[in-house]
Design an enzyme around this catalytic site. Structure first.
Site, PDB file in Angstrom:
ATOM      1  N   ASN A 127       2.746 -37.127 -11.782  1.00  0.00           N
ATOM      2  CA  ASN A 127       1.345 -36.958 -11.381  1.00  0.00           C
ATOM      3  C   ASN A 127       1.226 -36.293 -10.024  1.00  0.00           C
ATOM      4  O   ASN A 127       2.004 -36.559  -9.120  1.00  0.00           O
ATOM      5  CB  ASN A 127       0.634 -38.311 -11.318  1.00  0.00           C
ATOM      6  CG  ASN A 127       0.084 -38.728 -12.665  1.00  0.00           C
ATOM      7  OD1 ASN A 127       0.387 -38.099 -13.667  1.00  0.00           O
ATOM      8  ND2 ASN A 127      -0.705 -39.784 -12.692  1.00  0.00           N
ATOM      9  N   MET A 128       0.216 -35.455  -9.913  1.00  0.00           N
ATOM     10  CA  MET A 128      -0.199 -34.827  -8.663  1.00  0.00           C
ATOM     11  C   MET A 128       0.055 -35.720  -7.449  1.00  0.00           C
ATOM     12  O   MET A 128       0.690 -35.332  -6.479  1.00  0.00           O
ATOM     13  CB  MET A 128      -1.707 -34.584  -8.819  1.00  0.00           C
ATOM     14  CG  MET A 128      -2.309 -33.552  -7.967  1.00  0.00           C
ATOM     15  SD  MET A 128      -1.643 -31.930  -8.211  1.00  0.00           S
ATOM     16  CE  MET A 128      -2.774 -31.204  -9.363  1.00  0.00           C
ATOM     17  N   LYS A 129      -0.432 -36.931  -7.559  1.00  0.00           N
ATOM     18  CA  LYS A 129      -0.413 -37.854  -6.427  1.00  0.00           C
ATOM     19  C   LYS A 129       1.006 -38.321  -6.051  1.00  0.00           C
ATOM     20  O   LYS A 129       1.298 -38.585  -4.898  1.00  0.00           O
ATOM     21  CB  LYS A 129      -1.274 -39.065  -6.822  1.00  0.00           C
ATOM     22  CG  LYS A 129      -1.268 -40.229  -5.862  1.00  0.00           C
ATOM     23  CD  LYS A 129      -2.232 -39.994  -4.734  1.00  0.00           C
ATOM     24  CE  LYS A 129      -2.109 -41.115  -3.700  1.00  0.00           C
ATOM     25  NZ  LYS A 129      -2.850 -40.822  -2.486  1.00  0.00           N
ATOM     26  N   GLY A 130       1.854 -38.419  -7.062  1.00  0.00           N
ATOM     27  CA  GLY A 130       3.217 -38.891  -6.807  1.00  0.00           C
ATOM     28  C   GLY A 130       3.260 -40.353  -6.449  1.00  0.00           C
ATOM     29  O   GLY A 130       2.445 -41.143  -6.923  1.00  0.00           O
TER      30      GLY A 130
ATOM     31  N   ASP B 305      -5.256 -42.905  -8.170  1.00  0.00           N
ATOM     32  CA  ASP B 305      -5.122 -43.571  -6.873  1.00  0.00           C
ATOM     33  C   ASP B 305      -6.148 -44.697  -6.722  1.00  0.00           C
ATOM     34  O   ASP B 305      -7.342 -44.507  -6.963  1.00  0.00           O
ATOM     35  CB  ASP B 305      -5.316 -42.542  -5.764  1.00  0.00           C
ATOM     36  CG  ASP B 305      -5.169 -43.189  -4.407  1.00  0.00           C
ATOM     37  OD1 ASP B 305      -4.023 -43.489  -4.042  1.00  0.00           O
ATOM     38  OD2 ASP B 305      -6.198 -43.423  -3.747  1.00  0.00           O
TER      39      ASP B 305
END
Lengths: 245, 529
Positions: A127-130, B305
């Site tokens: 994922n983008m976020k890592g 997130d």
């Protein structure tokens, strides 16, 4: 006083004290018998001066916390670990490495295969976020990353790899009860070989019970265990692809 | 009534709820157009069809697949079973057994409509009476034994073997657990049938079968008497068999069901029409059976997130609330989910967790909120993990959560060992009793971090729901509005099991439940011209 040789044992608060903490459950109620059983087990596991610091009754079971001094030691000179020194590159370094050494984007396809529905590891890498401040492969300008998600059959993963002309396949396996992952990973390699794809692909696997040795045994190019972030995986893939070109 | 530590902008709460209602109504129109193979198998099961054929295919599947294969399922399986029962003077179970031996329901002569309707009514009455008896029995036991004190301690068992699960569950109850969830074996959600009989083999969990439900409920009834608390049982009403599992749970007196309106679409890539139709009937059954549902918003924060996407959880809570109410659930049955998933390294992370948990508590005062423990940032460091769980326990007791899934210190390592579960129960007992009335002693500064974070999330929720309402829920999901996951409107697994209803469609259970639950739609009837 610290001896000069490389023979070591666990360290509590003094060199050579061998202090180990351990906890386990026995399938008998707490009591003097259970206590003695715990001590004897610890002795058989190589501990001396065993101290049971907690014994708790769990309705038919008993839980122990104990300390002891480990009688065994290990000679560091006898250990050689493959690739132990290889440092992972940073996000920026990997991207410039790919740009310079490979000259095009690397294509990577990832999936939790078989029946595995746990994407937490795969997402941490892709994922983008890592994870933990380390960006995932989707964020790499020099990597084209496809995250296929959970419960992907091995054949679908390979199909996708062919379709997008993948350089690398990333497999995540979290559920390992009764070694279901071994069977599944073996099947993937066999399918890749049967389809004549194995040599064309860098194949890596990750998960809490995966390590380099297991991955190699199953026929993968690398295995990544706990503590892995995206840059470990991207570094490996980039270097391996450069090596093969 | 929860305490009012936060000053919420009530106008924004009203607006969010209004938007969510409109979003739910947008999907309702589609729900009423379709039935699914799983909805029809549920009717067959409720008519008493149980067991499997020689190849292990459940008889409910045998009957429904046969009628579907003949292109006649758009009328609903109820009619075909009842018509056959009248024609052959047999029970539904006997009919299903005949089907396994080759009887073709759609080849039988059409029987006199009144007699068929009467048979449908009789079978429906029998099933609803059985469900009602279990509901009354649960209420009597709750009355007699009482429940634990909220936040109720919820633990999972996942050995793969139902008989080992029973031992683990009893042990946990004796140590102080209030709720036992039997985790399903991995991938059961994608099976388009429910396995039959007791099972002793599973991966990362145990098959959900009606026989396993019965074994565990009986064991928990015993241990409930022993510990003097009614121990509640949970399973998974999700995946491709949502309504069937609901029916089995209603008949075997499960107390809670994981039952989310969107989870299957997002996390299992199940077709949207399939999930929306299945969740509707499953929730109606749960409503009728007096079962508390648990929604799955906690999962959003494992892929997206947790700080940036906190508002998506609350927005989804609003949508799940409205879709639940539309299916006849009462507020006390809506165990809306959320989670404690912020990065432990984040400065003031605990304050942000309090802000979200308290906001959700105040917005849904009657809902038995389901609070999920840290998972994403749990590592192999079990000592640190135990502390993270203690912080989670503190947030839960301070904000008055209802259903508290205990975090396991070995979360990142394995399905819980017996001692892991007990260490977690002790952790929760300690923290919750030590801080029991803390929230009554404090107030949040009006200009402080917690109050401001709450206000910011609520504003984001209104904006987010406004966008979704404009697009429609299906398009919003297809564009990745939830959990950073995009699912195509027409794609996904199980789409072939969605059937457009015919004008003569009937589902007697839907009709009766709608009447009794006071739902004003026509989903159990044929498609309008």
């Amino acid at each position: 006083m610290k001896p000069k040789d490389n023979v070591i044992k666990p360290y509590g608060d003094a060199w050579g004290d061998g202090q180990v903490q351990m906890s386990f459950t026995l399938p008998v109620p707490a009591g003097p018998t259970a206590m003695e059983a715990a001590k004897r087990l610890a002795a058989q596991m190589g501990l001396e001066a065993v101290q049971v610091v907690s014994m708790k009754d769990l309705h038919g079971f008993s839980h122990f916390i104990l300390y002891g001094s480990c009688r065994h030691s290990v000679d560091l000179d006898q250990i050689s670990v493959a690739d132990a020194g290889e440092e992972a590159m940073t996000f920026e370094e990997v991207n410039s490495f790919i740009a310079e050494e490979i000259g095009r984007k690397i294509v990577a396809v990832g999936a939790c295969t078989g029946t595995d529905a746990h994407t937490v590891g795969l997402d941490a890498i892709m994922n983008m976020k890592g994870y933990d401040g380390d960006y995932g492969l989707e964020r790499y300008p020099m990597i084209e990353a496809y995250n296929l998600g959970s419960q992907v059959p091995n054949e679908v993963l390979l199909q996708k790899a062919v379709e997008v002309k993948a350089d690398a396949i990333l497999v995540s396996q979290v559920v390992t009860q009764k070694n279901v992952h071994i069977q599944n990973l073996t099947e993937l390699i066999e399918m890749a070989e049967a389809e004549n794809l194995r040599e064309k692909l860098i194949m890596v696997v990750g998960g809490p019970r995966i390590d380099r040795a297991l991955a190699a045994e199953l026929g993968f190019d690398a295995g990544f265990g706990p503590g892995t972030t995206a840059r470990h995986v991207s570094t490996f893939i980039a270097r391996e692809l450069a090596r093969r070109l | 009534m929860s305490n009012q530590l936060l000053a919420l902008d009530e106008e924004k709460v009203r607006k969010a709820r209004h938007l969510a209602r409109s979003i739910a109504q947008g999907v309702q129109a589609d729900i009423e157009l379709n039935t699914t193979v799983s909805v029809e198998r549920t009717v067959a099961r409720l008519y008493g069809i149980d067991g499997a054929n020689h190849a292990g295919v459940p008889l409910a599947n045998v009957v429904v697949d046969q009628v579907n294969g003949a292109g006649c399922l758009d009328r609903g399986i109820s009619y075909w079973i009842a018509n056959a029962a009248v024609a052959l003077d047999r029970t539904p179970q006997q009919i299903a057994e005949e089907c396994a031996r080759g009887l073709r329901l759609t080849d039988l002569e059409t029987q006199e409509p009144n007699r068929v309707a009467q048979a449908e009514e009789d079978y429906t009455n029998q099933a609803l009476a059985a469900i009602s008896r279990q509901r009354q029995r649960r209420e009597a036991l709750k009355e007699k034994l009482g429940l634990g004190r909220e936040p109720l301690k919820y633990v999972i068992v996942a050995s793969g073997n139902i008989f080992a699960d029973v031992e683990q569950a009893k042990s946990a109850a004796r140590q102080g657990a209030d709720i036992i969830a039997v985790i399903r074996t991995t991938a059961q959600s994608l099976l388009d049938y429910v396995p039959y009989g007791t099972t002793t083999e599973g991966f990362g969990g145990t098959y959900a079968t009606q026989a396993n439900f019965k074994v565990m409920r009986e064991a928990l009834d015993e241990v409930s008497e022993e510990v003097g608390r009614y121990i509640q049982l949970v399973n998974y009403c999700s995946g491709l068999c949502m309504p069937e599992i609901a029916a089995m749970g209603a008949l075997e007196r499960l107390d809670m069901m994981l039952n989310d309106a969107m989870y299957g679409i997002l996390f299992r890539d199940i077709n949207m029409d399939r999930t929306f139709a299945d969740q509707y009937f499953s929730r109606m059954i749960n409503a009728y059976a007096g079962i508390i549902i648990n929604t799955g918003e906690d999962n959003y924060l494992t892929t997206a997130d947790a700080f940036e996407h906190a508002h998506t959880v609350l927005a989804s809570n609003f949508i799940n609330e409205q879709m639940g109410l539309a299916a006849g659930l009462q507020n006390w049955q809506l165990g809306l989910g959320h989670a404690f998933e912020l990065d432990p390294k984040m400065k003031n992370g605990f304050l942000y967790e309090l802000a979200t948990a308290q906001t959700i508590r105040q917005i849904f005062p009657e809902a038995p909120l389901k609070y999920m423990p840290p998972t994403k940032y749990m590592t192999g460091d079990i000592f640190m993990g135990h502390v993270q769980n203690a912080m989670f326990n503190l947030a839960s007791v301070m904000t008055g959560q209802s259903i508290h899934l205990l975090g396991m210190l070995t979360e990142a390592i394995h399905t819980p060992h017996l001692s892991d579960r007990i260490l977690s129960i002790e952790n929760a007992q300690y923290v919750m009793e030590n801080a029991r009335d803390l929230a009554q002693e404090i107030s949040f500064r009006p200009d402080g971090i917690i109050q401001q974070r709450s206000a910011a999330i609520l504003s984001q929720v209104v904006d987010f729901l406004t966008e979704i309402e404009a697009k429609g829920l299906k398009r919003a999901i297809s564009q990745g509005y939830f959990a950073d996951i995009k699912r195509p409107e027409a794609g996904g697994k199980g789409g072939e099991g969605v059937i457009r209803k015919g004008i003569d469609y009937s589902n007697p259970f839907m009709n009766r439940m709608q009447q009794e639950l006071g739902i004003k739609t026509g989903a159990g009837k044929g498609r309008p011209f």
